[in-house]
Design an enzyme around this catalytic site. Structure first.
Site, PDB file in Angstrom:
ATOM      1  N   GLY A 243       0.855  -1.172   0.000  1.00  0.00           N
ATOM      2  CA  GLY A 243       0.000   0.000   0.000  1.00  0.00           C
ATOM      3  C   GLY A 243       0.891   1.221   0.000  1.00  0.00           C
ATOM      4  N   SER A 244       0.475   2.288   0.650  1.00  0.00           N
ATOM      5  CA  SER A 244       1.347   3.459   0.824  1.00  0.00           C
ATOM      6  C   SER A 244       0.524   4.710   1.046  1.00  0.00           C
ATOM      7  CB  SER A 244       2.252   3.728  -0.392  1.00  0.00           C
ATOM      8  OG  SER A 244       3.081   2.624  -0.659  1.00  0.00           O
ATOM      9  N   ASN A 245       1.179   5.699   1.645  1.00  0.00           N
ATOM     10  CA  ASN A 245       0.713   7.080   1.636  1.00  0.00           C
ATOM     11  C   ASN A 245       1.834   7.924   1.043  1.00  0.00           C
ATOM     12  OD1 ASN A 245      -1.587   6.523   3.545  1.00  0.00           O
ATOM     13  ND2 ASN A 245       0.095   6.231   4.979  1.00  0.00           N
ATOM     14  N   ASN A 514      -3.810   4.999  -1.672  1.00  0.00           N
ATOM     15  CA  ASN A 514      -4.207   3.766  -2.352  1.00  0.00           C
ATOM     16  C   ASN A 514      -5.646   3.727  -2.816  1.00  0.00           C
ATOM     17  OD1 ASN A 514      -2.170   2.340   0.098  1.00  0.00           O
ATOM     18  ND2 ASN A 514      -1.528   2.650  -2.008  1.00  0.00           N
ATOM     19  N   ARG A 543      -8.370   5.340   5.714  1.00  0.00           N
ATOM     20  CA  ARG A 543      -7.006   5.880   5.653  1.00  0.00           C
ATOM     21  C   ARG A 543      -6.953   7.076   4.706  1.00  0.00           C
ATOM     22  NH1 ARG A 543      -2.510   3.955   2.761  1.00  0.00           N
ATOM     23  NH2 ARG A 543      -3.545   1.964   2.351  1.00  0.00           N
TER      24      ARG A 543
END
Length: 808
Positions: A243-245, A514, A543
């Site tokens: 995933g990621s931010n 994401n 998120r």
């Protein structure tokens, strides 16, 4: 001239610093810029300076030598994990580890070593990667990437020849499968990463596909509802381990008018998809620092003196299916425009640990391999119908070139041009900023060019169910006009062109967690892109909602500094808690007699939980009391109550950040989930208000290290997917989560770039290394490493250790 200047600069650095010479035995010679099937070498050398936490700053005079130093240093830190990956791409896992065991999932979704070997041996026997390497740039890798790769293989081999007998990591010490590699092996590993969301996500279905027997039902089609659920898993919207931010702030929001960036990718903490940190320099040519996926020859995410960038896993569906109408006389033939076409059998043989050979046949079509399963999506091969998987990234070996181009960019405009020119990113978005204060979000992916018009015209009944839900097209394979077309400026057939990608430039902030490109900036929504890129006007994850709330507030307040970026990373705010904990505490206090009932009918006194939930600080910091109780309650509630029943106020596309909201505590699942969470913690002797870090941790070298952060369902920016020990209680390991974190700003005084970084699981997977858990301990304290990019900062590093690696 430039070559002589770089050589002189390197020599001056050597004289100034002094070197500890560590000889590297030469491997067999391999000249030229193309991959070779023999271990490579070439009189290469590099200078590696190690600063705090084992971070290498690698300097060389040319690309081959830089690759040499990179491969050498990666091997020194990660030899067992790297060697394991090379066993995978060679198709030798069954031989060394047994056919029935499973690989770690880092290079494909194969359920067993045998399936993995059958797939990767097929890649080898068909010379798939060699054919890609035969193409000149831009279709194939650039000359610089080929040289980096040759050097990387030589450096890996040089370290191994000098140190194999000294390997202390029990994962591979004294193991026969730790062997020299070729540059072709390194490219095969890069190929595996490219197809991770396509062929790599369907390895079991490719290798198990077999023609129907005589007693197979003539007609057998997938159930559309089951297919949609499975397609969601396939697209990674619910169960992906990546995933990621990432957020980039415009100069109008920062204290100094220059750009700022936070990168927070979420990747596995163990196995072959770990990041590794480095600083790569060719004087006058390249100077870039950041994190690389293991085995990568360029920096994957990072910064140079003028640009900072990160990636997030994108929502674009990187494959499509073709439903084949089979020739009634032969189930291994299919019709296209009324003409019969034979499938191409690919006979693959794998040797097991016992020496026995297993031969299976894969079936390939003009579209790609026949597939009967993809992560739970059942695609039966009947006597009338079969399914072929089309993966455009099986023609993409340009990922390393994208990283190299970003590393050379001097501004966001050049990052955009690099994306348009290289077109090498298979499954990620790009978020970037620069010293001039510009911002960029781009979903520049290699995707099959399935436009909404093509999907409307050519989707089969199955595709009409899966495409609106998750962007997975199932096209009519019997029609030649149902093949994805080629966008203007596309570097390979069948993909979108640069002008068709969702892009947002120079917004006050651009952010992605994401979800799709739609709300890269909540005030400037991106719309109008084809469904295959992602959805629009639909509910965002918690998120994403929490991130947009946070970064929009930061941008509005302005005056941002690197300290503000660090504070955002370690706030560990729980959006689910902000939305639901107060309602949960109030409903808890109203329960008759303070009791609730578990799913198996046990009455539980939950009265003590009410005050714990009410006073919890709504964070997942290690000292947070009540975080563990809410975490266990929230997981159980989400498992019991469908999303559409969880909230009183439903999603509203006009308020996508603020809805849905208001927990529906009247649902029977509320009391059951609370009772089960309380009973679970008490059953393990855990106080309901225990600090999170006492029960969420990893053990390294026999020492407990508390871990902050929370699971995806909680919406925590600092994502942590821990492993619950159901028998003893506690989260005792991390499956995946925050990995290579960077907070980058720029400066007009002194060093032009400032970065704080953190590799959460540390630089080395070797438990005997001093850098196995040192950054993990920083992570537990909410601290980061002060980056050393400029020469003055490197030279002043305490404990600076310098190594010159050469090949003789």
């Amino acid at each position: 001239m430039h070559h002589r200047l770089r050589r002189a600069a390197l020599a001056c650095a050597a004289l100034a610093l002094g070197f500890t010479a560590l000889p590297a035995t030469a491997a067999p010679r391999a000249d030229g810029a193309t991959a070779t099937a023999r271990p490579s070498h070439g009189g290469l050398s590099a200078v590696i300076r190690y600063t705090e936490y084992g971070i290498p700053h690698i300097t060389a005079e040319d690309y081959r030598s830089l690759g040499f130093g990179n491969g050498w240093a990666q091997a020194a830190d990660q030899i067992c994990v790297l060697a394991d990956g090379f066993v995978t791409v060679r198709g030798e896992r069954s031989r060394y580890f047994g056919a029935r065991d499973a690989p770690d999932g880092s290079l494909s979704s194969a359920g067993t070593n045998l399936a993995s070997d059958l797939y990767f041996t097929g890649v080898r026997s068909s010379r798939t990667v060699e054919k890609l390497l035969a193409q000149d740039a831009p279709r194939g890798p650039s000359a610089q990437v080929r040289r980096l790769t040759e050097g990387w293989a030589a450096g890996y081999n040089a370290w191994l020849r000098d140190h194999k007998d000294e390997i202390r990591d029990p994962a591979c010490a004294k193991s026969a499968w730790v062997r020299p590699v070729t540059s072709l092996d390194v490219f095969r590993r890069a190929f595996a990463l490219s197809v991770l969301g396509g062929q790599g996500a369907a390895v079991d279905g490719i290798t198990e596909a077999a023609p129907p027997r005589a007693d197979t039902p003539r007609e057998s089609r997938p159930d559309a509802r089951q297919a949609v659920r499975a397609a969601r898993r396939l697209s990674g919207q619910h169960t992906a381990d990546m995933g990621s931010n990432a957020v980039a702030f415009h100069g109008s929001t920062t204290a100094n008018g220059q750009g700022a960036l936070i990168g927070n990718p979420h990747y596995p903490w163990a196995g072959g998809r770990r990041f590794w940190q480095s600083h790569l320099t060719i004087p006058g040519e390249l100077d870039v620092a950041g994190g690389s996926l293991l085995g990568a020859v360029t920096v994957s995410i990072g910064h140079n003196a003028r640009v900072a960038w990160s990636h997030t896993v994108a929502t674009g569906t990187t494959l499509n299916l073709h439903e084949l109408s089979l020739d009634p006389r032969d189930p291994t033939a299919y019709t296209v425009d009324g003409r019969s076409e034979r499938m191409r059998p690919r006979h693959v043989t794998v040797t097991g640990k016992d020496g026995k050979r297993v031969t299976r046949t894969q079936w390939w079509t003009r579209y790609g391999p026949v597939v009967t399963e993809a992560r739970g999506m059942n695609l039966p091969w009947s006597r009338t119908t079969a399914y072929a998987l089309a993966d455009p990234n099986a023609h993409n070996l340009r990922l390393a070139d994208a990283g190299l181009a970003f590393g050379k960019a001097r501004g966001v405009a050049q990052v955009r041009k690099a994306l348009d020119r290289v077109q090498g990113l298979p499954w990620v978005n790009t978020v970037a900023t620069d010293a001039a204060g510009h911002t960029l979000f781009a979903q520049s992916q290699v995707l099959p060019r399935v436009t909404d018009e093509l999907a409307e015209r050519c989707n089969t009944a199955l595709g009409r169910a899966t495409f609106p839900a998750v962007g997975l097209a199932v096209l009519d394979g019997s029609r030649g006009d149902c093949v994805p077309g080629t966008g203007r400026g596309a570097v390979q057939p069948g993909i979108f062109g640069p002008a068709e990608m969702p892009v947002l430039q120079d917004a006050p902030y651009v952010e992605n967690s994401n979800d799709s490109a739609w709300l890269a900036n909540a005030d400037r929504p991106l719309t109008g892109y084809p469904r295959i890129f992602g959805d629009q006007d639909t509910e965002r994850s918690l998120r994403t909602r929490g991130a947009l709330q946070d970064v929009a507030a930061m941008a509005r307040e302005g005056g941002l500094t690197r300290g503000d970026l660090r504070a955002q990373q370690f706030a560990n705010r729980v959006p689910a808690g902000d939305l639901a904990a107060g309602d949960a505490a109030e409903a808890c206090a109203a329960l008759p007699g303070g009791r609730a009932t578990t799913g198996d009918g046990r009455a539980v006194d939950v009265s003590a939980a009410c005050e714990v939930l009410r006073t919890w600080d709504r964070s997942m910091r290690t000292d947070s009391r009540g975080a563990l109780l809410f975490d266990r309650f929230w997981r159980k509630l989400n498992n019991r109550v469908p999303g559409e029943r969880l909230w009183k106020v439903p999603f509203d596309a006009k308020d996508p950040v603020g809805t849905p909201r208001a927990l529906d505590t009247g649902d029977p699942g509320f009391g059951t989930a609370l009772a089960e969470a309380v009973a679970e913690l008490r059953g393990h002797g855990i106080p309901l208000d225990a600090p999170l870090g006492e029960h969420q941790y990893v053990v390294r070298g026999g020492k407990r290290i508390p871990v902050p952060g929370g699971t995806e369902a909680l919406g925590v920016w600092n994502k942590t997917e821990p492993v619950w020990d159901g028998q003893h209680g506690d989260y005792r390991e991390v499956r995946h989560g925050s990995s290579y974190i960077q907070a980058v700003t720029f400066s007009r005084h002194g060093c032009p770039v400032r970065a704080d970084t953190l590799l959460t699981y540390s630089q080395s997977s070797d438990p005997t290394s001093p850098h196995h858990s040192d950054q993990t301990e920083l992570y537990a304290k909410g601290r980061m490493v002060t980056g050393r990019f400029c020469e003055k900062d490197i030279r002043s590093a305490p404990g600076l250790r310098t190594v010159r690696v050469t090949q003789r």
